[in-house]
Write an enzyme that holds these catalytic residues in place. Structure first.
Site, short mmCIF file in Angstrom:
data_model
loop_
_atom_site.label_atom_id
_atom_site.label_comp_id
_atom_site.label_asym_id
_atom_site.label_seq_id
_atom_site.Cartn_x
_atom_site.Cartn_y
_atom_site.Cartn_z
N ARG A 88 2.03 52.67 65.01
CA ARG A 88 2.88 51.77 64.23
C ARG A 88 2.09 50.92 63.27
O ARG A 88 2.68 50.15 62.52
CB ARG A 88 3.59 50.84 65.20
CG ARG A 88 5.09 51.12 65.39
CD ARG A 88 5.56 50.12 66.41
NE ARG A 88 6.94 49.86 66.51
CZ ARG A 88 7.77 50.44 67.37
NH1 ARG A 88 7.37 51.44 68.12
NH2 ARG A 88 9.01 50.03 67.46
N ARG A 127 24.50 49.98 70.10
CA ARG A 127 24.14 50.97 71.12
C ARG A 127 23.99 50.34 72.50
O ARG A 127 23.58 49.18 72.64
CB ARG A 127 22.89 51.74 70.70
CG ARG A 127 21.62 50.95 70.69
CD ARG A 127 20.46 51.78 70.15
NE ARG A 127 19.24 51.02 70.14
CZ ARG A 127 18.07 51.46 69.67
NH1 ARG A 127 17.97 52.67 69.14
NH2 ARG A 127 17.00 50.70 69.70
N ARG A 161 19.68 46.74 75.12
CA ARG A 161 18.31 46.24 74.98
C ARG A 161 18.35 44.81 74.44
O ARG A 161 19.08 44.53 73.50
CB ARG A 161 17.52 47.15 74.03
CG ARG A 161 17.09 48.43 74.68
CD ARG A 161 16.44 49.38 73.72
NE ARG A 161 15.45 48.76 72.83
CZ ARG A 161 14.65 49.46 72.03
NH1 ARG A 161 14.73 50.78 72.02
NH2 ARG A 161 13.80 48.86 71.23
P1 AMP Z 1 10.77 50.85 70.40
O1 AMP Z 1 11.48 51.25 71.63
O2 AMP Z 1 9.84 51.91 69.88
O3 AMP Z 1 11.69 50.33 69.32
O4 AMP Z 1 9.82 49.62 70.79
C1 AMP Z 1 10.33 48.42 71.30
C2 AMP Z 1 9.31 47.31 71.14
O5 AMP Z 1 8.14 47.62 71.89
C3 AMP Z 1 8.81 47.07 69.73
O6 AMP Z 1 9.68 46.22 68.97
C4 AMP Z 1 7.46 46.42 69.99
O7 AMP Z 1 7.60 45.07 70.40
C5 AMP Z 1 6.96 47.22 71.19
N1 AMP Z 1 6.24 48.44 70.78
C6 AMP Z 1 6.60 49.73 71.01
N2 AMP Z 1 5.70 50.59 70.50
C7 AMP Z 1 4.75 49.82 69.92
C8 AMP Z 1 3.55 50.11 69.19
N3 AMP Z 1 3.17 51.37 68.95
N4 AMP Z 1 2.83 49.06 68.73
C9 AMP Z 1 3.18 47.79 68.96
N5 AMP Z 1 4.30 47.43 69.61
C10 AMP Z 1 5.08 48.44 70.10
#
Ligand code: AMP
Length: 215
Positions: A88, A127, A161
């Site tokens: 990311r 969702r 979530r």
């Molecule tokens: P997601 O389910 O991918 O939308 O991730 C949910 C949350 O987890 C994000 O908003 C970040 O706070 C954290 N997160 C997930 N993947 C990453 C990553 N690769 N780098 C940093 N934070 C992450």
């Protein structure tokens, strides 16, 4: 085969990753799922990450990269990986190169799901999932057949979530633009980026991805 699914929150990365797992026997490596798992079991990583995630900010590059490294170690070389929500940031993209090299793996494709941000806000804020079996639903686009009852398992418990509010979603999208989109040119220079219309129907997106993988 190892691939990255890239796209802002709600672009459908998780949905498509699940389908790739089913169709191709690949393994989904979602740092978001791993972090949520750590939060719910209360591990030290989870305790650190919870407030950051609830705000929609990014967890440290080192933490997420260590999670990915550990998963790759556990799964062995024969299974293809789908990186979902990782890398990311530019730093994570560089760390991933090092991790893949260490495991004797290489990236085959970076698939970017292109989407309309306003439509995404509606997609994400509506969702929810079954608290028992994890089946995914949406207030508008994918309601359970009987209101309040999961189609798949009959449970009446659902969850959302905590970071799926409009304010947090807009923030996560801003971070995608500022931190994540800039990693694309580096992958473009390697000739491995493919773009897919993420606003198309789920089946069509899957088909487009299958075509890229078959190439
Ligand atoms: P997601 O389910 O991918 O939308 O991730 C949910 C949350 O987890 C994000 O908003 C970040 O706070 C954290 N997160 C997930 N993947 C990453 C990553 N690769 N780098 C940093 N934070 C992450």
């Amino acid at each position: 085969m190892d691939i990255i699914l890239l796209g802002p929150p709600g672009a459908g990365k998780g949905t498509q990753a699940h389908r790739l797992v089913e169709h191709h026997g690949m393994r989904q490596l979602s740092t978001g799922d791993m972090l949520r798992g750590a939060v719910s079991t209360g591990t030290p990583v989870g305790l650190k990450a919870k407030a950051i995630m609830d705000r929609g900010d990014l967890v440290s590059d080192d933490i997420v990269s260590e999670l990915i490294d550990a998963e790759l170690t556990a799964m062995g070389p024969a299974t293809g990986a789908i990186f979902d929500g990782y890398p990311r940031t530019e730093a994570q993209a560089q760390m991933l190169d090092g991790i893949l090299e260490k495991h004797g793996r290489k990236l085959d494709h970076v698939i970017e799901l292109e989407v309309d941000e306003d439509a995404l806000v509606e997609r994400i804020t509506g969702r929810f999932t079954c608290a028992n079996c994890g089946a995914g639903y949406h207030d508008k686009f994918n309601k359970p057949e009987t209101p309040g009852v999961c189609d798949r398992c009959g449970s009446t418990e659902f969850k959302r979530r905590p970071d799926d509010t409009e304010e947090t979603v807009r923030k996560r999208m801003g971070l995608y633009r500022a931190e994540t989109a800039p990693i694309l040119p580096g992958y473009e220079a390697r000739g491995i980026v493919n773009r897919v219309d993420g606003m198309a129907a789920i089946e069509e997106v899957t088909h487009a991805i299958d075509c890229i993988l078959a190439d």
